[in-house]
Design an enzyme around this catalytic site. Structure first.
Site, PDB file in Angstrom:
ATOM      1  N   GLN A   1      74.244  66.057  33.461  1.00  0.00           N
ATOM      2  CA  GLN A   1      73.587  67.064  34.293  1.00  0.00           C
ATOM      3  C   GLN A   1      72.091  66.862  34.115  1.00  0.00           C
ATOM      4  O   GLN A   1      71.569  67.124  33.035  1.00  0.00           O
ATOM      5  CB  GLN A   1      74.029  68.471  33.864  1.00  0.00           C
ATOM      6  CG  GLN A   1      73.161  69.607  34.384  1.00  0.00           C
ATOM      7  CD  GLN A   1      73.119  69.708  35.905  1.00  0.00           C
ATOM      8  OE1 GLN A   1      74.135  69.538  36.579  1.00  0.00           O
ATOM      9  NE2 GLN A   1      71.950  69.963  36.460  1.00  0.00           N
ATOM     10  N   GLN A  33      69.308  67.985  36.256  1.00  0.00           N
ATOM     11  CA  GLN A  33      68.353  69.032  36.604  1.00  0.00           C
ATOM     12  C   GLN A  33      68.273  70.059  35.485  1.00  0.00           C
ATOM     13  O   GLN A  33      69.308  70.416  34.942  1.00  0.00           O
ATOM     14  CB  GLN A  33      68.786  69.740  37.896  1.00  0.00           C
ATOM     15  CG  GLN A  33      67.673  70.546  38.534  1.00  0.00           C
ATOM     16  CD  GLN A  33      68.116  71.226  39.850  1.00  0.00           C
ATOM     17  OE1 GLN A  33      69.290  71.263  40.183  1.00  0.00           O
ATOM     18  NE2 GLN A  33      67.169  71.764  40.573  1.00  0.00           N
ATOM     19  N   PRO A  83      78.586  73.368  33.539  1.00  0.00           N
ATOM     20  CA  PRO A  83      77.816  74.611  33.364  1.00  0.00           C
ATOM     21  C   PRO A  83      77.345  75.281  34.652  1.00  0.00           C
ATOM     22  O   PRO A  83      76.836  76.399  34.598  1.00  0.00           O
ATOM     23  CB  PRO A  83      76.609  74.151  32.536  1.00  0.00           C
ATOM     24  CG  PRO A  83      76.442  72.703  32.861  1.00  0.00           C
ATOM     25  CD  PRO A  83      77.827  72.184  33.099  1.00  0.00           C
ATOM     26  N   GLY A  98      77.970  76.171  39.042  1.00  0.00           N
ATOM     27  CA  GLY A  98      78.944  76.250  40.124  1.00  0.00           C
ATOM     28  C   GLY A  98      78.995  74.908  40.821  1.00  0.00           C
ATOM     29  O   GLY A  98      80.054  74.321  41.012  1.00  0.00           O
ATOM     30  N   GLY A  99      77.810  74.443  41.167  1.00  0.00           N
ATOM     31  CA  GLY A  99      77.733  73.151  41.821  1.00  0.00           C
ATOM     32  C   GLY A  99      76.403  72.494  41.555  1.00  0.00           C
ATOM     33  O   GLY A  99      75.438  73.159  41.175  1.00  0.00           O
ATOM     34  N   MET A 100      76.361  71.180  41.703  1.00  0.00           N
ATOM     35  CA  MET A 100      75.113  70.424  41.546  1.00  0.00           C
ATOM     36  C   MET A 100      75.090  69.365  42.643  1.00  0.00           C
ATOM     37  O   MET A 100      76.036  68.595  42.784  1.00  0.00           O
ATOM     38  CB  MET A 100      75.067  69.799  40.143  1.00  0.00           C
ATOM     39  CG  MET A 100      73.828  68.945  39.892  1.00  0.00           C
ATOM     40  SD  MET A 100      72.296  69.932  39.956  1.00  0.00           S
ATOM     41  CE  MET A 100      71.174  68.724  40.648  1.00  0.00           C
ATOM     42  N   GLU A 101      73.961  69.351  43.355  1.00  0.00           N
ATOM     43  CA  GLU A 101      73.852  68.583  44.596  1.00  0.00           C
ATOM     44  C   GLU A 101      73.584  67.096  44.395  1.00  0.00           C
ATOM     45  O   GLU A 101      72.764  66.511  45.097  1.00  0.00           O
ATOM     46  CB  GLU A 101      72.757  69.206  45.451  1.00  0.00           C
ATOM     47  CG  GLU A 101      71.313  69.131  44.874  1.00  0.00           C
ATOM     48  CD  GLU A 101      70.898  70.289  43.971  1.00  0.00           C
ATOM     49  OE1 GLU A 101      71.783  70.910  43.338  1.00  0.00           O
ATOM     50  OE2 GLU A 101      69.700  70.570  43.898  1.00  0.00           O
ATOM     51  N   HIS A 147      76.562  75.156  50.160  1.00  0.00           N
ATOM     52  CA  HIS A 147      75.250  75.222  49.510  1.00  0.00           C
ATOM     53  C   HIS A 147      74.838  73.833  48.998  1.00  0.00           C
ATOM     54  O   HIS A 147      73.734  73.358  49.287  1.00  0.00           O
ATOM     55  CB  HIS A 147      75.298  76.237  48.362  1.00  0.00           C
ATOM     56  CG  HIS A 147      74.039  76.321  47.560  1.00  0.00           C
ATOM     57  ND1 HIS A 147      73.090  77.298  47.770  1.00  0.00           N
ATOM     58  CD2 HIS A 147      73.561  75.537  46.560  1.00  0.00           C
ATOM     59  CE1 HIS A 147      72.079  77.105  46.931  1.00  0.00           C
ATOM     60  NE2 HIS A 147      72.347  76.055  46.178  1.00  0.00           N
ATOM     61  N   GLU A 148      75.731  73.186  48.273  1.00  0.00           N
ATOM     62  CA  GLU A 148      75.382  71.866  47.713  1.00  0.00           C
ATOM     63  C   GLU A 148      75.172  70.844  48.831  1.00  0.00           C
ATOM     64  O   GLU A 148      74.269  70.014  48.772  1.00  0.00           O
ATOM     65  CB  GLU A 148      76.449  71.388  46.721  1.00  0.00           C
ATOM     66  CG  GLU A 148      76.764  72.350  45.574  1.00  0.00           C
ATOM     67  CD  GLU A 148      75.547  72.957  44.888  1.00  0.00           C
ATOM     68  OE1 GLU A 148      74.488  72.316  44.887  1.00  0.00           O
ATOM     69  OE2 GLU A 148      75.661  74.083  44.362  1.00  0.00           O
ATOM     70  N   HIS A 170      71.776  71.054  50.342  1.00  0.00           N
ATOM     71  CA  HIS A 170      70.723  70.381  49.574  1.00  0.00           C
ATOM     72  C   HIS A 170      70.510  68.934  50.046  1.00  0.00           C
ATOM     73  O   HIS A 170      69.491  68.330  49.713  1.00  0.00           O
ATOM     74  CB  HIS A 170      71.075  70.351  48.084  1.00  0.00           C
ATOM     75  CG  HIS A 170      70.694  71.583  47.320  1.00  0.00           C
ATOM     76  ND1 HIS A 170      69.402  72.067  47.278  1.00  0.00           N
ATOM     77  CD2 HIS A 170      71.429  72.419  46.538  1.00  0.00           C
ATOM     78  CE1 HIS A 170      69.365  73.149  46.498  1.00  0.00           C
ATOM     79  NE2 HIS A 170      70.594  73.387  46.042  1.00  0.00           N
ATOM     80  N   GLU A 230      65.781  75.813  46.520  1.00  0.00           N
ATOM     81  CA  GLU A 230      66.904  76.757  46.502  1.00  0.00           C
ATOM     82  C   GLU A 230      66.831  77.830  47.596  1.00  0.00           C
ATOM     83  O   GLU A 230      67.862  78.234  48.138  1.00  0.00           O
ATOM     84  CB  GLU A 230      67.035  77.405  45.126  1.00  0.00           C
ATOM     85  CG  GLU A 230      67.365  76.407  44.005  1.00  0.00           C
ATOM     86  CD  GLU A 230      68.672  75.645  44.195  1.00  0.00           C
ATOM     87  OE1 GLU A 230      69.519  76.058  45.014  1.00  0.00           O
ATOM     88  OE2 GLU A 230      68.842  74.612  43.501  1.00  0.00           O
ATOM     89  N   ASP A 281      64.009  76.069  33.376  1.00  0.00           N
ATOM     90  CA  ASP A 281      65.189  76.910  33.582  1.00  0.00           C
ATOM     91  C   ASP A 281      64.820  78.379  33.789  1.00  0.00           C
ATOM     92  O   ASP A 281      65.582  79.137  34.379  1.00  0.00           O
ATOM     93  CB  ASP A 281      66.132  76.808  32.383  1.00  0.00           C
ATOM     94  CG  ASP A 281      67.312  75.911  32.696  1.00  0.00           C
ATOM     95  OD1 ASP A 281      67.215  75.131  33.665  1.00  0.00           O
ATOM     96  OD2 ASP A 281      68.315  75.986  31.967  1.00  0.00           O
ATOM     97  N   TYR A 317      66.277  81.790  44.923  1.00  0.00           N
ATOM     98  CA  TYR A 317      67.378  81.662  45.881  1.00  0.00           C
ATOM     99  C   TYR A 317      67.281  82.709  46.993  1.00  0.00           C
ATOM    100  O   TYR A 317      67.271  82.380  48.174  1.00  0.00           O
ATOM    101  CB  TYR A 317      68.728  81.838  45.163  1.00  0.00           C
ATOM    102  CG  TYR A 317      69.130  80.684  44.284  1.00  0.00           C
ATOM    103  CD1 TYR A 317      68.568  80.524  43.025  1.00  0.00           C
ATOM    104  CD2 TYR A 317      70.089  79.758  44.686  1.00  0.00           C
ATOM    105  CE1 TYR A 317      68.942  79.468  42.194  1.00  0.00           C
ATOM    106  CE2 TYR A 317      70.471  78.696  43.866  1.00  0.00           C
ATOM    107  CZ  TYR A 317      69.897  78.558  42.625  1.00  0.00           C
ATOM    108  OH  TYR A 317      70.264  77.514  41.813  1.00  0.00           O
ATOM    109  N   ARG A 366      80.815  78.030  32.850  1.00  0.00           N
ATOM    110  CA  ARG A 366      79.852  78.248  33.933  1.00  0.00           C
ATOM    111  C   ARG A 366      78.841  79.322  33.540  1.00  0.00           C
ATOM    112  O   ARG A 366      79.174  80.499  33.406  1.00  0.00           O
ATOM    113  CB  ARG A 366      80.624  78.651  35.203  1.00  0.00           C
ATOM    114  CG  ARG A 366      79.762  78.698  36.423  1.00  0.00           C
ATOM    115  CD  ARG A 366      80.621  78.885  37.653  1.00  0.00           C
ATOM    116  NE  ARG A 366      79.807  79.195  38.800  1.00  0.00           N
ATOM    117  CZ  ARG A 366      80.285  79.591  39.960  1.00  0.00           C
ATOM    118  NH1 ARG A 366      81.603  79.721  40.121  1.00  0.00           N
ATOM    119  NH2 ARG A 366      79.480  79.864  40.956  1.00  0.00           N
ATOM    120  N   LYS A 407      76.475  80.970  34.952  1.00  0.00           N
ATOM    121  CA  LYS A 407      76.262  82.155  35.789  1.00  0.00           C
ATOM    122  C   LYS A 407      77.252  83.269  35.444  1.00  0.00           C
ATOM    123  O   LYS A 407      76.958  84.451  35.609  1.00  0.00           O
ATOM    124  CB  LYS A 407      76.423  81.733  37.256  1.00  0.00           C
ATOM    125  CG  LYS A 407      76.330  82.865  38.241  1.00  0.00           C
ATOM    126  CD  LYS A 407      76.708  82.432  39.646  1.00  0.00           C
ATOM    127  CE  LYS A 407      77.641  83.470  40.239  1.00  0.00           C
ATOM    128  NZ  LYS A 407      78.018  83.220  41.620  1.00  0.00           N
TER     129      LYS A 407
END
Ligand code: BES
Ligand code: ZN
Length: 637
Positions: A164, A166, A296, A298-301, A325-326, A329, A348, A406, A414, A585, A587
């Site tokens: 990961q 970002q 960690p 929901g999603g990563m683009e 959403h992803e 991006h 975002e 972060d 968002y 996750r 969030k």
């Protein structure tokens, strides 16, 4: 461990550059055609005006028992006039050797290490050629990488790893210039144990069945579009594939791919809707990798390969807006990218706005309005959590100097970001805004973007002076709080939910709630609008009739468990513990741990659960939760 070697004297090496780190002059992108000066990126040591990395070529082998990735990174460097060295970002990397392409040693120096930032790695450039070859190894604690034991996968047979990047974690597994404004192309050869597959955020470039001399399977990739390094991503494990359309499909463990393919079956329609609104999809394929539950986010683009949590596999396609959403991006974020993390909202906020526009195409206005109204609730909560409407962190354009990027990941970026575009839309109408956004993605494709540049372009191409005034661009983007001209959002379906909720709050039976037709979003609205304090009897009744504690929908269960914690509703504590120990996750985890930590009984429970769950979480989650619980890793809690 960090390794600081003396420069092998292949040529005179200037240490002066290292001393200049942290100096505040403006760094210009040396690339022709990018005349505008970019702001200095406080989260990278790179000095791109001196020398910048343009291409990364990786040859890497993960070692699952040692939890290390080792191999080489060959970097193509574009040098400014008189540059004799290049500065990279590196964190927790062991640099073994640096050479030119013919094997001649190049000097390198690792500067002082700072928390989160890592250290500047200054490398002498070769006398001839512009390529440097770095032989290195990651550390078992590399923050980007999570190594999963077989027991943490659904197959339970093979280990798994994923990265990961970002915001500033790529430097923990690749030595490069790790800033979102510093785009690079890449290719990679990944050597994995037989029986495993590697996937990356790139095009597959190898031949099926290739083996290296040690009998490992070799997977090759190529990303020929320049991307910011936070989008370089790798996963290795027992990974299967199932096609959805011609250019779309899902990767995941064999036990989840079928379910995932059916959950995401609308993906081609999503892409078609996005293309119609915002112009060509420029990344070739669009695949989705469903990760093991510890992922960690929901999603990563990651380009061409969105990484997603399995917690969105609700079985009824009710959480697919996350994939939208992803996918969005692919325009806002991956094509036009925040130049520094201070402008994170450009990634975002634009994406959240686009997400609801695409969902409106797919599911209709009533559905999109529910998403928008839930978003407004999230925005208000973020304002409160930031310290109220005067708080500096309620600005869209942030100042994250000296802080973890972060800290900018809040629903200000968002949802206030999305609300800004809704406000522009309310003044210009959709037709004009859509045409503007298409032009914006086209004009600035593969370039970094700042708030200032976006505003200037908006004034140039979209808004009259009077319209700029009406919108109040300055207040929206640079000042705290939520401007009064935010267009109201009222979901019709939520009005009906409110009516039923009033009846229940007035003492009506839970069985009187007509929930058969409720979507996930209606449930979320209902649960969020419940009073802070509810008696155990009433919670038990709601739970018995509507089976909330055993909901298979992660968003509904999360909203319910928050209520359970707030009210110390003990019958939900077994599902609560299961929820906290079965996925990673952030969030979902962070708010639950935060609420638990507010009471003594809750804190005891949180510490007990966290002690066991912590080793199963990714560093992104533990960094946040360690702070929430004031966890001291050394003392073991
Ligand atoms: N790019 C983000 C995830 C991210 C943000 C990772 C900042 C690291 C630092 C991703 O697009 C995202 O926003 N994911 C959300 C889902 C979305 C539907 C709001 C998430 O993971 O919850
Ligand atoms: Zn996002």
């Amino acid at each position: 461990m960090l390794n600081s070697s003396a420069p092998a004297a292949s040529r005179v090496f200037s240490l002066a550059l290292v001393a200049c780190i942290g100096c505040s002059e403006q760094a210009e992108q040396p690339k022709a055609g990018q005349a505008t000066a970019l702001p200095r990126d406080e989260h990278s040591y790179a000095q791109p005006a001196e020398a910048r990395v343009t291409h990364i070529s990786l040859d890497l082998t993960p070692d699952f028992s040692a939890k290390r990735i080792s191999g080489t990174a060959r970097l193509a460097v574009e040098r400014g006039q008189n540059a004799d060295s290049v500065i990279l970002d590196a964190r927790d990397l062991a640099i073994r050797r640096v050479t030119d392409t013919r094997g001649g040693a190049l000097g390198f120096t690792t500067g002082a290490t700072r928390e989160l930032m890592g250290a500047p790695l200054a490398i002498a450039l070769p006398a001839q050629g512009d390529t440097i070859v770095i032989e290195y190894e990651t550390s078992p604690g590399a923050a980007a990488v999570q190594w999963l034991e077989p027991a943490q996968t659904s197959g339970k047979r093979l280990p798994f790893l994923f990265t990961q990047g970002q915001a500033i974690l790529t430097r923990t597994w690749i030595p490069t210039q790790d800033g979102p404004g510093l785009r690079q192309t890449y290719d990679a050869a990944i050597h994995v144990p037989a029986g495993m597959r590697a996937v990356m955020s790139a095009v597959h470039a190898g031949t099926e069945g290739e083996k290296d001399s040690a009998g490992r399977a070799v997977y090759r990739f190529r990303m020929d579009k320049p991307i910011p390094p936070y989008l370089i991503a790798l996963a290795v494990g027992d990974i299967a594939f199932k096609a959805i359309g011609t250019n779309t499909g899902v990767y995941g463990e064999p036990a989840v791919v079928e379910r995932a393919a059916s959950e995401f079956v609308e993906v081609d329609k999503m892409i078609a809707a996005a293309v119609k609104l915002y112009g060509p999809y420029r990344w070739g394929r669009y695949d989705i990798l469903v990760l093991p539950p510890s992922f960690p986010f929901g999603g990563m683009e990651n380009p061409a390969l969105t990484f997603a949590t399995p917690t969105i596999l609700a079985g009824d396609r009710s959480l697919v807006s996350l994939v939208v959403h992803e996918l969005a991006h692919s325009w806002s974020g991956n094509l036009v990218t925040n130049a520094t993390w201070d402008d994170f909202w450009l990634n975002e906020g634009f994406t959240t706005y686009i997400e609801t526009r695409i969902m409106e195409q797919l599911r209709g206005k009533a559905y999109a309005d529910m998403l928008r109204q839930l978003g407004r609730q999230d925005m208000q909560k973020a304002v409160t959590e930031a310290g109220g409407p005067q708080a500096a962190d309620t600005r869209l354009r942030l100042d994250l100097k000296g802080r973890d990027p972060d800290e900018g990941v809040t629903d200000i970026a968002y949802e206030k970001g999305a609300a800004f575009l809704q406000t522009v839309e309310s003044v210009t109408g959709r037709g004009r805004l859509d045409a503007f956004l298409r032009g914006y993605f086209d004009q600035f494709a593969f370039q970094p973007m700042t708030s200032d540049r976006m505003v200037a372009y908006m004034k140039e191409k979209l808004l009259t002076g009077a319209e700029s005034e009406r919108i109040g661009l300055q207040a929206w983007i640079y000042e705290p709080g939520i401007p009064a001209n935010i267009p109201p959002v009222q979901s019709e379906r939520f009005i009906a939910v409110n009516r039923q909720e009033e009846a229940w709050k007035g003492g009506g039976p839970a069985s009187g709630l007509q929930t058969n037709q409720w979507s996930t979003q209606e449930w979320l609205h209902f649960l969020r609008a419940l009073p802070d304090s509810i008696s155990a009897t009433r919670l038990a009744e709601l739970d018995r009739v509507h089976r909330l504690s055993s909901s298979g929908n992660s968003e509904i269960l999360f909203a319910w468990l928050q209520i359970a914690v707030r009210n110390r509703y003990e019958p939900a504590f077994v599902p609560l513990e299961r929820f906290l120990t079965s996925h990673g996750r952030r969030k979902f985890l962070a708010p639950l741990y935060t609420d638990l930590a507010k009471t003594e009984w809750g804190r005891t429970m949180a510490m007990d659960i966290y002690r066991r769950a912590r080793p199963t979480y990714h560093s992104v989650a533990t960094t946040t939760i360690d702070q929430i619980l004031k966890w001291k890793p050394a003392a073991g809690g």
